[in-house]
Design a protein around this motif. Sequence first.
Motif, PDB file in Angstrom:
ATOM      1  N   THR A 363      53.939  30.278 -71.943  1.00  0.00           N
ATOM      2  CA  THR A 363      54.587  29.544 -73.018  1.00  0.00           C
ATOM      3  C   THR A 363      54.489  30.327 -74.317  1.00  0.00           C
ATOM      4  O   THR A 363      53.403  30.784 -74.691  1.00  0.00           O
ATOM      5  CB  THR A 363      53.907  28.170 -73.213  1.00  0.00           C
ATOM      6  OG1 THR A 363      53.873  27.470 -71.969  1.00  0.00           O
ATOM      7  CG2 THR A 363      54.647  27.347 -74.251  1.00  0.00           C
ATOM      8  N   GLU A 364      55.625  30.465 -74.992  1.00  0.00           N
ATOM      9  CA  GLU A 364      55.613  31.080 -76.313  1.00  0.00           C
ATOM     10  C   GLU A 364      55.071  30.053 -77.302  1.00  0.00           C
ATOM     11  O   GLU A 364      55.663  28.989 -77.495  1.00  0.00           O
ATOM     12  CB  GLU A 364      57.025  31.504 -76.708  1.00  0.00           C
ATOM     13  CG  GLU A 364      57.101  32.177 -78.064  1.00  0.00           C
ATOM     14  CD  GLU A 364      58.539  32.446 -78.486  1.00  0.00           C
ATOM     15  OE1 GLU A 364      58.846  32.234 -79.671  1.00  0.00           O
ATOM     16  OE2 GLU A 364      59.348  32.845 -77.618  1.00  0.00           O
ATOM     17  N   ILE A 365      53.944  30.377 -77.937  1.00  0.00           N
ATOM     18  CA  ILE A 365      53.298  29.386 -78.809  1.00  0.00           C
ATOM     19  C   ILE A 365      53.306  29.804 -80.279  1.00  0.00           C
ATOM     20  O   ILE A 365      52.779  29.075 -81.128  1.00  0.00           O
ATOM     21  CB  ILE A 365      51.848  29.105 -78.369  1.00  0.00           C
ATOM     22  CG1 ILE A 365      50.991  30.369 -78.489  1.00  0.00           C
ATOM     23  CG2 ILE A 365      51.797  28.526 -76.965  1.00  0.00           C
ATOM     24  CD1 ILE A 365      49.496  30.092 -78.333  1.00  0.00           C
ATOM     25  N   GLY A 366      53.892  30.957 -80.606  1.00  0.00           N
ATOM     26  CA  GLY A 366      53.904  31.351 -82.007  1.00  0.00           C
ATOM     27  C   GLY A 366      54.387  32.762 -82.192  1.00  0.00           C
ATOM     28  O   GLY A 366      54.980  33.367 -81.281  1.00  0.00           O
ATOM     29  N   GLU A 367      54.134  33.317 -83.389  1.00  0.00           N
ATOM     30  CA  GLU A 367      54.577  34.676 -83.677  1.00  0.00           C
ATOM     31  C   GLU A 367      53.724  35.300 -84.783  1.00  0.00           C
ATOM     32  O   GLU A 367      53.030  34.606 -85.541  1.00  0.00           O
ATOM     33  CB  GLU A 367      56.044  34.682 -84.082  1.00  0.00           C
ATOM     34  CG  GLU A 367      56.342  33.987 -85.389  1.00  0.00           C
ATOM     35  CD  GLU A 367      57.832  34.067 -85.744  1.00  0.00           C
ATOM     36  OE1 GLU A 367      58.629  34.390 -84.860  1.00  0.00           O
ATOM     37  OE2 GLU A 367      58.160  33.800 -86.911  1.00  0.00           O
ATOM     38  N   VAL A 368      53.803  36.614 -84.854  1.00  0.00           N
ATOM     39  CA  VAL A 368      53.148  37.367 -85.917  1.00  0.00           C
ATOM     40  C   VAL A 368      53.998  37.238 -87.173  1.00  0.00           C
ATOM     41  O   VAL A 368      55.232  37.355 -87.117  1.00  0.00           O
ATOM     42  CB  VAL A 368      52.992  38.853 -85.525  1.00  0.00           C
ATOM     43  CG1 VAL A 368      52.341  39.643 -86.659  1.00  0.00           C
ATOM     44  CG2 VAL A 368      52.168  38.980 -84.245  1.00  0.00           C
ATOM     45  N   THR A 369      53.337  36.987 -88.304  1.00  0.00           N
ATOM     46  CA  THR A 369      54.065  36.809 -89.558  1.00  0.00           C
ATOM     47  C   THR A 369      53.711  37.925 -90.542  1.00  0.00           C
ATOM     48  O   THR A 369      52.808  38.720 -90.301  1.00  0.00           O
ATOM     49  CB  THR A 369      53.713  35.450 -90.197  1.00  0.00           C
ATOM     50  OG1 THR A 369      52.336  35.469 -90.605  1.00  0.00           O
ATOM     51  CG2 THR A 369      53.940  34.313 -89.210  1.00  0.00           C
ATOM     52  N   ASP A 370      54.432  37.965 -91.654  1.00  0.00           N
ATOM     53  CA  ASP A 370      54.140  38.975 -92.677  1.00  0.00           C
ATOM     54  C   ASP A 370      53.156  38.452 -93.724  1.00  0.00           C
ATOM     55  O   ASP A 370      52.930  39.083 -94.749  1.00  0.00           O
ATOM     56  CB  ASP A 370      55.429  39.455 -93.354  1.00  0.00           C
ATOM     57  CG  ASP A 370      56.186  38.313 -94.016  1.00  0.00           C
ATOM     58  OD1 ASP A 370      55.683  37.165 -93.980  1.00  0.00           O
ATOM     59  OD2 ASP A 370      57.267  38.574 -94.561  1.00  0.00           O
ATOM     60  N   GLY A 371      52.568  37.297 -93.454  1.00  0.00           N
ATOM     61  CA  GLY A 371      51.581  36.748 -94.375  1.00  0.00           C
ATOM     62  C   GLY A 371      50.189  37.281 -94.079  1.00  0.00           C
ATOM     63  O   GLY A 371      50.007  38.250 -93.341  1.00  0.00           O
TER      64      GLY A 371
END
Length: 764
Positions: A363-371
């Motif tokens: 399951t895709e549960i999120g992503e890498v952000t630029d924060g």
Amino acid sequence: MASPNADTVTSTDTTEHAAATPDVPQPYLELGLAEDEYARIREILGRRPTDAELAMYSVMWSEHCSYKSSKVHLRYFGETTTPEMQSKMLAGIGENAGVVDIGDGWAVTFKVESHNHPSYVEPYQGAATGVGGIVRDILAMGARPLAVADPLRFGPADAPDTRRVLPGVVAGVAGYGNCLGLPNIGGEVVFDESYAGNPLVNALCVGAMRVEDLHLAHASGTGNKIILFGARTGLDGIGGVSVLASDSFSENTGRKKLPSVQVGDPFTEKVLIECCLELFAQKLVVGIQDLGGAGLSCATSELAAAGDGGMHIVLDRVPLRAEGMTPAEILSSESQERMCAVVAPSDVDAFMAVCAKWDVTATEIGEVTDGEHLVITWHGETVVDVPPRTVAHQGPVYERPYARPSTQDALQADTTASLKRPSTGDEIRETVLKVISSPNQASKEWVTSQYDRYVRGNTVLAQPANSGVIRIDESTGRGVAVSTDCNSKFVYLDPYLGTQLALAESYRNVATSGATPVAVTNCLNFGAPTDPGVMWQFERAVHGLADGCAELGVPVTGGNVSFFNQTGDTAILPTPVVGVLGVIDDVRRRIPTGIGAEAGESLLLLGETHDELDGSAWAHIVHGHLGGVPPKVDLAREKLLAEILVAGSRDGMVSAAHDLSDGGLAQTLVETVLIGQCGARVVLDDEQDPFVQLFSESAGRVLVAVPRTEELRFTEMCTARGLPWRKTGVVDPESGALEIQGVTSFGLDELRETWERTLPALFD
């Protein structure tokens, strides 16, 4: 994406609510956080933590995850690692497992970890999930797990609770490892009163990969996706590393709380292994982390902390196997057989296809952000908003007070000098039989027969051999050897020297199989760090191990610290288990432990024997005595001995070898003839007390069998290099006996009955 858990929404403590309600009482003490630690969390966040954030900090700042009491001492490993030692490592301390380059494009990863407290509470599942967890650590480096080993410690063998714990632990190790198809090739079983109520269940795994397949745990690349795959997340395992006892984490749902011991499913893990290896082969993974201690709290915070940005996790996408789970419970669950991967958007479909092929839930549960923050939402509301490094790497660091115990001088002064020693042949005979039939010195076949030691066909040596040897490359025969050792009585008498003796023994065992020692891992098992005496033992042990590794030129690639191993105020004997990895160019040249049936082969004793009986098996078994100082350590001699054994293996000069350790020469002779099913005649030195020769536990000694055609060449090599040796007997396959000339004699059937009957009589 639709939530698979849309019907599980509960009242949630959000970051907005936390900021608006600063004075809400929180159960930080029950979760293992000190008052100043809780205050520091509030300072970091600028508000009180949410329930979910409090759960994350409590597990990640626990002793198990943060090393808050040991970190100041563990830094010494880095201070003593030379550039040459560092060059041998592809990955070291701080990664899921250490990795070393062994040549021909191969890399090997290995590590040992503890699962002590869970194995006392629920022996089968505690031990089984200990194996599963260390296997996933190896898998997370990109390697195929190849073999496991299990250093075990229990209370007295005849104690009722040992009869409860030991069979369950052994069955758990066997049940999980056998189902995975991983041979169990080494380990130890030790009994001592100090482990009553606090057994030690340490698990080691070794794996191999091509050098270019190395993977590390980091979340890099803005927009890359976070995929959770493997088993669903349940309530089992909550509180595994930090006791989540507060009802605020169940919100009065009416659900029965499950025990904090995880529940393992080796068949799910077996499929997960094959799925991961195919994902690696197709280059579909940017970073990967297994979910072990602290579950998603650890995986998400460590991946984000090691990356180059922030991370956003949608927690309500996590597939669950229990209704009504709260964010805090989901983040703290240590449900087994789960992995978390960072995947480029262009590779997500291919990643999911591989998981579908192996029927692995993904399951895709999120992503890498630029924060710069780890942000976790639950049904659109933010329940976690933290700087990830503050969770994963910036926990409290304590310089606990440590001091040499006031009793240490008296302990070391209480030597074996006054103990009655056997002097006649009959007394020596009786002593040999008493020692080899004691639980610690008796055969461990009752345990090891429950393990599949030869599954997959690459096991070359396994218990009761000096070390386990596994083939890595079928085309060249390249392989590795692993050994784990620790005589905790020696460590108790002198933590610095005792730990170096553990290192020396493990190093010697690897060399005795014909392999060149190249790397070290450790599992440091001690009592409460709040006890200055325990911390003194710990500090001395770390320095002893680090200094010893520097002298031998082998790096510490990683390890584990397990504190609070004690019952009431009584700590276990300090037990720094040392694992050594060795490399052998061709496993066909490995040296077996038992002598063969070649009549007339010479038995040579390499090294020197001194009157060193303090802390010995004889002193403990015959007299119930523990005191004095341990044997001397000569690491330069150990290194020379290893080089000669490896040369003897490479050039076909040694047909069998067995190191001398617990029980001395007497124990080694008994095991050598019984494992080889072959008699021998032994001649002791006229100038030294027979008792000392048979029961001394002087370090740096190995008994080798050498073909008559190679004896001169081998002994000339030893002499030329300055290694003491003495011809101490011959192989005699026709006699059916172990004869110690001028002292006593034993029939092999008598020895076997005495050596093998003890554990079955206790546990069958």
